[in-house]
Design an enzyme around this catalytic site. Sequence first.
Site, PDB file in Angstrom:
ATOM      1  N   HIS A 126      -1.738  10.537 -28.026  1.00 46.82           N
ATOM      2  CA  HIS A 126      -2.067   9.212 -27.483  1.00 46.82           C
ATOM      3  C   HIS A 126      -2.812   8.374 -28.521  1.00 46.82           C
ATOM      4  CE1 HIS A 126      -1.756  10.499 -22.957  1.00 46.82           C
ATOM      5  NE2 HIS A 126      -0.592  10.301 -23.525  1.00 46.82           N
ATOM      6  N   ASN A 145      -0.982  18.470 -20.920  1.00 43.16           N
ATOM      7  CA  ASN A 145      -1.273  17.451 -21.932  1.00 43.16           C
ATOM      8  C   ASN A 145      -1.526  18.066 -23.300  1.00 43.16           C
ATOM      9  OD1 ASN A 145      -0.933  15.003 -20.659  1.00 43.16           O
ATOM     10  ND2 ASN A 145      -2.937  15.100 -19.684  1.00 43.16           N
ATOM     11  N   HIS A 197       6.690   8.243 -27.706  1.00 39.59           N
ATOM     12  CA  HIS A 197       5.702   9.128 -27.071  1.00 39.59           C
ATOM     13  C   HIS A 197       5.962  10.593 -27.455  1.00 39.59           C
ATOM     14  CE1 HIS A 197       2.988  10.743 -24.056  1.00 39.59           C
ATOM     15  NE2 HIS A 197       3.978  11.489 -23.598  1.00 39.59           N
ATOM     16  N   GLU A 247       8.598  17.607 -25.373  1.00 38.35           N
ATOM     17  CA  GLU A 247       8.008  18.012 -24.086  1.00 38.35           C
ATOM     18  C   GLU A 247       8.626  19.328 -23.592  1.00 38.35           C
ATOM     19  OE1 GLU A 247       5.370  16.486 -22.950  1.00 38.35           O
ATOM     20  OE2 GLU A 247       5.499  14.316 -23.253  1.00 38.35           O
ATOM     21  N   LYS A 294       6.606  23.009 -14.714  1.00 40.23           N
ATOM     22  CA  LYS A 294       5.804  21.867 -14.268  1.00 40.23           C
ATOM     23  C   LYS A 294       5.527  21.965 -12.770  1.00 40.23           C
ATOM     24  CE  LYS A 294       4.689  17.116 -14.754  1.00 40.23           C
ATOM     25  NZ  LYS A 294       4.785  15.870 -15.480  1.00 40.23           N
ATOM     26  N   GLU A 300      -4.944  16.903 -11.212  1.00 40.88           N
ATOM     27  CA  GLU A 300      -5.560  17.273 -12.493  1.00 40.88           C
ATOM     28  C   GLU A 300      -7.072  17.435 -12.407  1.00 40.88           C
ATOM     29  OE1 GLU A 300      -3.602  15.537 -15.928  1.00 40.88           O
ATOM     30  OE2 GLU A 300      -5.465  15.716 -17.063  1.00 40.88           O
ATOM     31  N   ARG A 347       0.812  -1.233   0.000  1.00 44.38           N
ATOM     32  CA  ARG A 347       0.000   0.000   0.000  1.00 44.38           C
ATOM     33  C   ARG A 347       0.840   1.276   0.000  1.00 44.38           C
ATOM     34  NH1 ARG A 347      -3.016  -3.076   3.814  1.00 44.38           N
ATOM     35  NH2 ARG A 347      -4.698  -4.157   2.749  1.00 44.38           N
ATOM     36  N   LYS A 404       2.576  11.324 -11.605  1.00 45.63           N
ATOM     37  CA  LYS A 404       1.684  10.465 -12.389  1.00 45.63           C
ATOM     38  C   LYS A 404       2.413   9.151 -12.645  1.00 45.63           C
ATOM     39  CE  LYS A 404      -1.312  13.575 -14.986  1.00 45.63           C
ATOM     40  NZ  LYS A 404      -1.689  14.046 -16.339  1.00 45.63           N
ATOM     41  N   ARG A 432      -3.882  21.315 -14.400  1.00 47.16           N
ATOM     42  CA  ARG A 432      -2.800  20.395 -14.797  1.00 47.16           C
ATOM     43  C   ARG A 432      -3.004  19.818 -16.196  1.00 47.16           C
ATOM     44  NH1 ARG A 432       0.477  15.792 -11.339  1.00 47.16           N
ATOM     45  NH2 ARG A 432       1.678  15.057 -13.116  1.00 47.16           N
ATOM     46  N   HIS A 486      -1.417  15.903 -26.405  1.00 50.73           N
ATOM     47  CA  HIS A 486      -1.448  14.499 -25.990  1.00 50.73           C
ATOM     48  C   HIS A 486      -2.724  13.771 -26.426  1.00 50.73           C
ATOM     49  CE1 HIS A 486       1.983  15.767 -23.694  1.00 50.73           C
ATOM     50  NE2 HIS A 486       2.115  14.629 -23.078  1.00 50.73           N
TER      51      HIS A 486
HETATM   52  P1  NAD Z   1      11.583   5.317 -22.497  1.00 50.65           P
HETATM   53  O1  NAD Z   1      11.476   5.175 -21.055  1.00 50.65           O
HETATM   54  O2  NAD Z   1      11.081   4.211 -23.359  1.00 50.65           O
HETATM   55  O3  NAD Z   1      13.107   5.596 -22.855  1.00 50.65           O
HETATM   56  C1  NAD Z   1      13.468   5.780 -24.189  1.00 50.65           C
HETATM   57  C2  NAD Z   1      14.590   4.815 -24.637  1.00 50.65           C
HETATM   58  O4  NAD Z   1      15.820   5.337 -24.205  1.00 50.65           O
HETATM   59  C3  NAD Z   1      14.484   3.428 -24.090  1.00 50.65           C
HETATM   60  O5  NAD Z   1      14.927   2.520 -25.058  1.00 50.65           O
HETATM   61  C4  NAD Z   1      15.436   3.471 -22.917  1.00 50.65           C
HETATM   62  O6  NAD Z   1      15.915   2.206 -22.553  1.00 50.65           O
HETATM   63  C5  NAD Z   1      16.531   4.333 -23.472  1.00 50.65           C
HETATM   64  N1  NAD Z   1      17.333   5.052 -22.523  1.00 50.65           N
HETATM   65  C6  NAD Z   1      16.939   5.621 -21.353  1.00 50.65           C
HETATM   66  N2  NAD Z   1      17.931   6.350 -20.852  1.00 50.65           N
HETATM   67  C7  NAD Z   1      18.987   6.226 -21.675  1.00 50.65           C
HETATM   68  C8  NAD Z   1      20.280   6.764 -21.700  1.00 50.65           C
HETATM   69  N3  NAD Z   1      20.686   7.623 -20.779  1.00 50.65           N
HETATM   70  N4  NAD Z   1      21.111   6.393 -22.698  1.00 50.65           N
HETATM   71  C9  NAD Z   1      20.697   5.572 -23.674  1.00 50.65           C
HETATM   72  N5  NAD Z   1      19.455   5.050 -23.740  1.00 50.65           N
HETATM   73  C10 NAD Z   1      18.622   5.392 -22.743  1.00 50.65           C
HETATM   74  O7  NAD Z   1      10.842   6.624 -23.024  1.00 50.65           O
HETATM   75  P2  NAD Z   1      10.741   8.119 -22.459  1.00 50.65           P
HETATM   76  O8  NAD Z   1      10.612   8.961 -23.654  1.00 50.65           O
HETATM   77  O9  NAD Z   1      11.759   8.423 -21.468  1.00 50.65           O
HETATM   78  O10 NAD Z   1       9.338   8.093 -21.681  1.00 50.65           O
HETATM   79  C11 NAD Z   1       8.138   7.838 -22.351  1.00 50.65           C
HETATM   80  C12 NAD Z   1       7.147   7.307 -21.360  1.00 50.65           C
HETATM   81  O11 NAD Z   1       6.917   8.292 -20.365  1.00 50.65           O
HETATM   82  C13 NAD Z   1       5.815   6.974 -21.963  1.00 50.65           C
HETATM   83  O12 NAD Z   1       5.367   5.748 -21.460  1.00 50.65           O
HETATM   84  C14 NAD Z   1       4.901   8.079 -21.478  1.00 50.65           C
HETATM   85  O13 NAD Z   1       3.562   7.693 -21.349  1.00 50.65           O
HETATM   86  C15 NAD Z   1       5.515   8.411 -20.162  1.00 50.65           C
HETATM   87  N6  NAD Z   1       5.243   9.777 -19.701  1.00 50.65           N
HETATM   88  C16 NAD Z   1       4.799   9.924 -18.431  1.00 50.65           C
HETATM   89  C17 NAD Z   1       4.580  11.185 -17.941  1.00 50.65           C
HETATM   90  C18 NAD Z   1       4.174  11.366 -16.504  1.00 50.65           C
HETATM   91  O14 NAD Z   1       3.824  12.478 -16.123  1.00 50.65           O
HETATM   92  N7  NAD Z   1       4.239  10.336 -15.700  1.00 50.65           N
HETATM   93  C19 NAD Z   1       4.812  12.315 -18.743  1.00 50.65           C
HETATM   94  C20 NAD Z   1       5.272  12.120 -20.033  1.00 50.65           C
HETATM   95  C21 NAD Z   1       5.485  10.833 -20.511  1.00 50.65           C
HETATM   96  N1  GLY Z   2       2.761  14.965 -18.424  1.00 51.75           N
HETATM   97  C1  GLY Z   2       1.517  15.460 -18.002  1.00 51.75           C
HETATM   98  C2  GLY Z   2       1.393  15.608 -16.529  1.00 51.75           C
HETATM   99  O1  GLY Z   2       2.305  15.328 -15.791  1.00 51.75           O
HETATM  100  O2  GLY Z   2       0.377  16.010 -16.075  1.00 51.75           O
END
Ligand code: NAD
Ligand code: GLY
Length: 369
Positions: free
Chosen positions: A261, A254, A274, A194, A236, A246, A130, A152, A250, A257
């Site tokens: 999405h 997006n 993404h 972003e 942010k 949100e 939890r 998130k 917030r 997005h």
């Molecule tokens: P990712 O986590 O898939 O990383 C991208 C690629 O880079 C992967 O292949 C990873 O293994 C590689 N990688 C990571 N760090 C590295 C480094 N230093 N050197 C070499 N390779 C490296 O993708 P991302 O773009 O980081 O994140 C996308 C995800 O984040 C999506 O799932 C999206 O929905 C999510 N997201 C969440 C929020 C939130 O607020 N929680 C906001 C935006 C996006």
């Molecule tokens: N990336 C959108 C949020 O954090 O709300």
Amino acid sequence: MTFPPSPSAVLAQVRIALDERSYPIAIGHGLLGDPTTWAGLPAASTALVVTNDTVAPLYLAPLRAALGHHYRRVLEVVLPDGEQHKDWATLNRIFDALLGAGCDRKTVLFALGGGVVGDMTGFAAACYMRGVPFVQVPTTLLAQVDSSVGGKTAINHPLGKNMVGAFYQPARVVCDLDTLRTLPPREFAAGLAEVIKYGPIADMAFLDWIEAQLPSLLARDAQALAHAVRRSCEIKALVVGQDERESGLRAILNFGHTFGHAIEAGLGYGAWLHGEAVGCGMVMGAELSHGLGLVDAAFVARLRRLVEAAGLPVRAPDLGAERWLALMRLDKKSEAGDIRFVVIESPGRAGVRPAPEPLVREVIARCCA
Ligand code: NAD
Ligand code: GLY
């Protein structure tokens, strides 16, 4: 790339102000492998580092060594890399590791990787016994400027992106800019989407700066990156500090997005990154804002030019209008089946509105390849 050799240095600290859930974001060089970075976290005997099979060979060893100064046991779980693995089965591997090692409810999780690892680790931390503390150690530009900040957490469902998750804040975020050296160019560009986003929604002076500094950013100039990460996190932090869950404001984070999405789900997770989907989605969102009479054509053209110059796609995939609309109705902002879009009300200010379906169809037709 112009990174300085790395004695550890914190260049900037940004605070997320959420009462008892407040936490710092440290931005700097050489942080990951420096034991002092990890002082002052909740006391525990065990740390579990969650990472993936791409990031582990690059950064797991120095992080483990540094954490070894603070925890009796430092465990690891190495997940398969990729958005297509942001699912129940992969999430379960984190619980298997925790339970298999008899981890108690004080165990601290460390998310070492991009947004996929960060979102899954955060969700696992929210659920395990939890709730256990977790720390974000983002290693992609996208994760440093967005996903690691704000709490998130989620996994994907085949019917929709990030559909199963929780709001759960980390105890700390540590952005080690040195990790961006190894990021593939396509992933770096995805992160720039972003960064660019913060301009039209909140800070046109930042958009001016990004345009002027784009060559430095693409060359991964250390100073330019430090500013981009700091300013993105500051914006942010302001938004999340006012609307953690949100209920309103917030949603402006997006921008792009809802379209993005739909691209990700429509093509299958992992086909477009993404950030690529968000880049193209922002152009579509700007077109929609123009269609609603909110911004002029020059604004749309300016954003399209910048997104393209950052190395991101600006032509959307042709999913077919009906599929576009069906996918967008699944968006979390939808209400009673009505799609609501983040629009640019005026340059530097965003809001959320429904839009007439004929206009949405027109935007899709205009933007599809
Ligand atoms: P990712 O986590 O898939 O990383 C991208 C690629 O880079 C992967 O292949 C990873 O293994 C590689 N990688 C990571 N760090 C590295 C480094 N230093 N050197 C070499 N390779 C490296 O993708 P991302 O773009 O980081 O994140 C996308 C995800 O984040 C999506 O799932 C999206 O929905 C999510 N997201 C969440 C929020 C939130 O607020 N929680 C906001 C935006 C996006
Ligand atoms: N990336 C959108 C949020 O954090 O709300």
